[in-house]
Design an enzyme around this catalytic site. Structure first.
Site, mmCIF file in Angstrom:
data_model
loop_
_atom_site.group_PDB
_atom_site.id
_atom_site.type_symbol
_atom_site.label_atom_id
_atom_site.label_comp_id
_atom_site.label_asym_id
_atom_site.label_seq_id
_atom_site.Cartn_x
_atom_site.Cartn_y
_atom_site.Cartn_z
ATOM 1 N N GLY A 126 0.607 -1.269 -0.030
ATOM 2 C CA GLY A 126 -0.079 -0.083 0.286
ATOM 3 C C GLY A 126 1.184 1.475 0.531
ATOM 4 O O GLY A 126 1.838 1.494 1.165
ATOM 5 N N ARG A 153 1.102 -5.363 -5.461
ATOM 6 C CA ARG A 153 1.995 -6.743 -3.810
ATOM 7 C C ARG A 153 1.569 -7.463 -4.520
ATOM 8 O O ARG A 153 0.716 -8.248 -5.535
ATOM 9 C CB ARG A 153 -0.165 -6.645 -3.308
ATOM 10 C CG ARG A 153 -0.401 -5.534 -2.395
ATOM 11 C CD ARG A 153 -1.092 -5.348 -1.557
ATOM 12 N NE ARG A 153 -0.647 -4.160 0.083
ATOM 13 C CZ ARG A 153 -1.410 -3.943 -0.329
ATOM 14 N NH1 ARG A 153 -3.365 -3.462 -1.107
ATOM 15 N NH2 ARG A 153 -1.886 -2.876 1.321
ATOM 16 N N ASP A 164 5.341 -4.802 5.674
ATOM 17 C CA ASP A 164 5.677 -5.992 6.696
ATOM 18 C C ASP A 164 5.819 -7.030 5.462
ATOM 19 O O ASP A 164 7.128 -7.812 5.085
ATOM 20 C CB ASP A 164 5.076 -6.264 7.748
ATOM 21 C CG ASP A 164 3.882 -6.900 7.757
ATOM 22 O OD1 ASP A 164 3.287 -6.403 6.458
ATOM 23 O OD2 ASP A 164 3.460 -7.714 8.528
ATOM 24 N N THR A 207 4.209 3.047 5.470
ATOM 25 C CA THR A 207 2.911 2.200 5.462
ATOM 26 C C THR A 207 1.840 3.793 6.943
ATOM 27 O O THR A 207 2.654 4.178 7.699
ATOM 28 C CB THR A 207 2.726 0.862 5.825
ATOM 29 O OG1 THR A 207 1.283 0.833 6.671
ATOM 30 C CG2 THR A 207 3.219 0.480 7.613
ATOM 31 N N ASP A 231 0.157 2.412 8.290
ATOM 32 C CA ASP A 231 -0.443 1.814 9.770
ATOM 33 C C ASP A 231 0.215 1.779 10.726
ATOM 34 O O ASP A 231 -0.046 1.270 12.555
ATOM 35 C CB ASP A 231 -0.945 0.633 9.045
ATOM 36 C CG ASP A 231 -1.563 0.100 7.881
ATOM 37 O OD1 ASP A 231 -2.517 0.383 7.766
ATOM 38 O OD2 ASP A 231 -1.516 -1.120 7.222
ATOM 39 N N ASP A 284 2.460 -0.399 11.685
ATOM 40 C CA ASP A 284 2.310 -1.246 11.974
ATOM 41 C C ASP A 284 3.868 -2.553 12.309
ATOM 42 O O ASP A 284 3.945 -3.478 11.702
ATOM 43 C CB ASP A 284 1.172 -2.253 11.504
ATOM 44 C CG ASP A 284 1.226 -2.668 10.113
ATOM 45 O OD1 ASP A 284 2.529 -2.197 10.082
ATOM 46 O OD2 ASP A 284 0.322 -3.569 9.801
ATOM 47 N N ARG A 324 -5.483 -1.768 9.214
ATOM 48 C CA ARG A 324 -5.620 -3.334 9.352
ATOM 49 C C ARG A 324 -5.311 -3.860 10.439
ATOM 50 O O ARG A 324 -6.592 -3.274 10.992
ATOM 51 C CB ARG A 324 -3.609 -3.775 8.693
ATOM 52 C CG ARG A 324 -3.978 -4.984 7.154
ATOM 53 C CD ARG A 324 -2.551 -4.758 5.742
ATOM 54 N NE ARG A 324 -2.061 -4.909 6.899
ATOM 55 C CZ ARG A 324 -0.801 -5.322 6.161
ATOM 56 N NH1 ARG A 324 -0.629 -5.870 6.323
ATOM 57 N NH2 ARG A 324 0.960 -5.136 7.047
#
Ligand code: F6P
Length: 324
Positions: free
Chosen positions: A11, A72, A103, A126, A128, A130, A172
Site C-alpha cells: 500500500g 502487491r 511488513d 505504511t 498503519d 504497524d 489493518r
C-alpha cells in the site's frame, strides 16, 4: 557497491516520494548509480527499470503516492518469480536494493536476501504504523492529520443533528491510527484490535455519555477491531438497544492514504533515505532503518516484521479520561 535499486511496494503512503528522492540524491552524493524499479517486486520480475539521477526526483518531496508506482506481487511469492527478479538485477548490474513498504515488503526482501545473499535495506512506508523498531512509519503522521481533519468535519454535522457517528479508519490489524486520531479528534470511544471493549461496555459508555449531557458522539472504529461487528452492524446494534440515538456511519477509506505528506513525514523520509544508502555502503544488509527516540537506527528485518505491537497502554487511559 556501484549501483543501488530502489522500489516501493504494498500500500502506498504519503512520504514514499520523499524517500525515493532521498535515496536517489544520497546515491548521487556518493557517486553511486541509482535505478528506479517500477511497481515493486512485480517490476523487478518484469525488468521494469529506469535510471534515476538527482534531477529525476525534482518537485516530488511534496507529492503523495509514489512515482515508482506500487503493487502487491503474487509472482514474487514463488521461487520462480524471485529467480527471475534476481537474474534481472544481476543483468542490470544492480548490487543492492532499498525497499520502501510495510511488513509484506520486508518479508519479501528477507526471503530474497536469504535465498540469494542479496543486500537489502528496508524503509518503513505504511500509514498503519504497524512495524516494530520505529516509532513512526512513513505516511502515518500524514494519515493521522487527514483523519483528524475528516472527523472534525463529521463532528460539525454530528453536533448539529445530535447524532452518533461510527467512523471507520484504516490500520489493518493495528489500532494506531484509530487511537491517536481518536484522541486528537476528541472521540467519545475508540475501538481498536489491541483491546476488545465488548458490546456491553460500548453501550454503557454511550449511555454514560448521554447521561452526562453530551448530545452527539463520535466513535472511532479501527477496521481490524475485535468487537465482532462491522460499523454498519454496530449502527444497527446501537439503534436496537438505544433507540434514542440517531446513528450514522462514515467509512473514511483510501482518502487516508493520499495527500501531500506532512513536514514530519518529509523530514523522516529524508533522514531514512540517507541512512539506508549509507548503511548499504558500509556493508550492512537485511536491516530496516527506523526512528527510535528521535535517532535513526537499524533493526534486523526479521525483528521489524515479527516484533510485538507498540500500542501505548497509557494512551488508552488518556482516551478514557478525555471522554469524561
Ligand atoms: O496497509 C495499508 C492499508 O491502507 C491498510 O490500512 C488497509 O487495510 C489496506 O492497506 C487496504 O488495502 P488495499 O488498498 O489493497 O485495499
Amino acid at each position: 557497491i556501484k549501483k543501488i535499486g530502489v522500489l516501493t511496494s504494498g500500500g502506498d503512503s504519503p512520504g514514499m516520494n520523499a524517500a525515493i528522492r532521498s535515496v536517489v540524491r544520497t546515491c548521487a552524493y556518493h557517486n553511486i548509480e541509482c535505478i528506479g524499479i517500477y511497481r515493486g517486486y512485480q517490476g523487478m520480475i518484469e525488468g521494469d527499470f529506469k535510471e534515476m539521477g538527482p534531477r529525476s526526483v525534482n518537485n516530488i518531496v511534496n507529492k503523495g503516492g509514489t512515482i515508482l508506482k506500487s503493487a502487491r506481487s503474487l509472482d514474487f511469492k514463488t521461487t520462480e518469480g524471485r529467480k527471475k527478479a534476481h537474474q534481472n538485477l544481476v543483468n542490470a548490474g544492480i548490487d543492492a536494493l532499498v525497499v520502501i513498504g510495510g511488513d509484506g515488503t520486508f518479508t519479501g526482501a528477507e526471503i530474497f536476501n536469504n535465498e540469494f545473499g542479496y543486500p537489502v535495506m528496508g524503509i518503513p512506508g505504511t500509514i498503519d504504523n504497524d512495524i516494530y523498531g520505529t516509532s513512526h512509519t512513513l505516511g502515518y503522521d500524514t494519515a493521522l492529520n487527514t483523519v483528524v481533519e475528516c472527523i472534525d468535519k463529521i463532528r460539525d454535522t454530528a453536533s448539529s443533528h445530535n447524532r452518533l457517528f461510527f467512523v471507520e479508519v484504516m490500520g489493518r490489524d493495528a489500532g494506531h491510527i484509530a487511537l491517536n486520531a481518536g484522541i486528537g479528534a476528541g472521540a467519545e470511544e475508540i475501538l481498536i484490535p489491541e483491546e476488545d471493549l465488548g458490546l456491553e461496555r460500548l453501550l454503557e459508555s454511550l449511555q454514560k455519555s448521554k447521561a452526562s449531557g453530551k448530545s452527539s458522539s463520535i466513535v472511532v472504529v479501527s477496521e481490524g477491531d475485535k468487537i465482532g461487528k462491522n460499523v454498519f452492524e454496530l449502527k444497527e446494534y446501537v439503534e436496537e438497544h438505544m433507540p434514542e440515538y440517531d446513528v450514522r456511519v462514515s467509512v473514511l477509506g483510501h482518502m487516508q492514504r493520499g495527500g501531500s505528506p506532512s513536514c514530519f513525514d518529509r523530514v523522516l523520509a529524508s533522514r531514512l533515505g540517507v541512512k539506508a544508502v549509507e548503511s548499504i555502503l558500509e556493508g550492512k544488509s537485511n536491516f530496516m532503518v527506523g526512528l527510535y527516540q528521535d535517532k535513526v537506527t537499524l533493526t534486523p528485518l526479521e525483528q521489524a516484521i515479527k516484533g510485538s505491537s507498540k500500542i501505548d497502554k497509557e494512551l488508552l487511559r488518556v482516551s478514557d479520561i478525555m471522554s469524561t
